[in-house]
Design an enzyme around this catalytic site. Sequence first.
Site: not given
Length: 189
Positions: A123, A125
């Site tokens: 991930d 983000r």
Amino acid sequence: MLQNIKISDVANLPSRFGKFKVQAFKQGHKEHLAILREPFGDTPVVRVHSECLTGDALGSLKCDCGDQLAYALNMIEKEGGMVIYLRQEGRNIGLLNKINAYALQDKGFDTVAANHQLGFAADERTYEMVQFILAHYGIKKIRLLTNNPQKINAIEGVEIVERLPIVIDPNEHNENYLQVKKEQMGHLI
């Protein structure tokens, strides 16, 4: 703190989910949205949703993103609050790499392994823009609509009074994906 953020005017956004207001926040080349249903109250429901073209717009059954967005908009239409729509396609690896990850998933890789195969973390983000948007609206406390503990830990500058789960029924195409999110990424599903 983020700098050089351009902010649009507020506009009406009638939709199949209800009547919202919308405002855009431009950060470099990325344009994020706040989708609002007022009044908020002191502790609004907030969904931080990362862009998923395939799930949100095309109705992909490989993920639960479109269903999560619909769930959030339905809830916020009833209770007030906002969806912060972050332009972080494919857990922030971009659309081209996301489609390459999909191709690897078609070959048997799970979502995390596919990202790793492409040279990315599970991930990628970030959530600095969330703090900026919430501060822009003077929001200090929220009820966060999420299953992702990383969001709970990453959102700063506001008090998360409550985590509200998003309950989505799996389908034959996303059962493994949801299991990986739970087992490898710690999602509270």
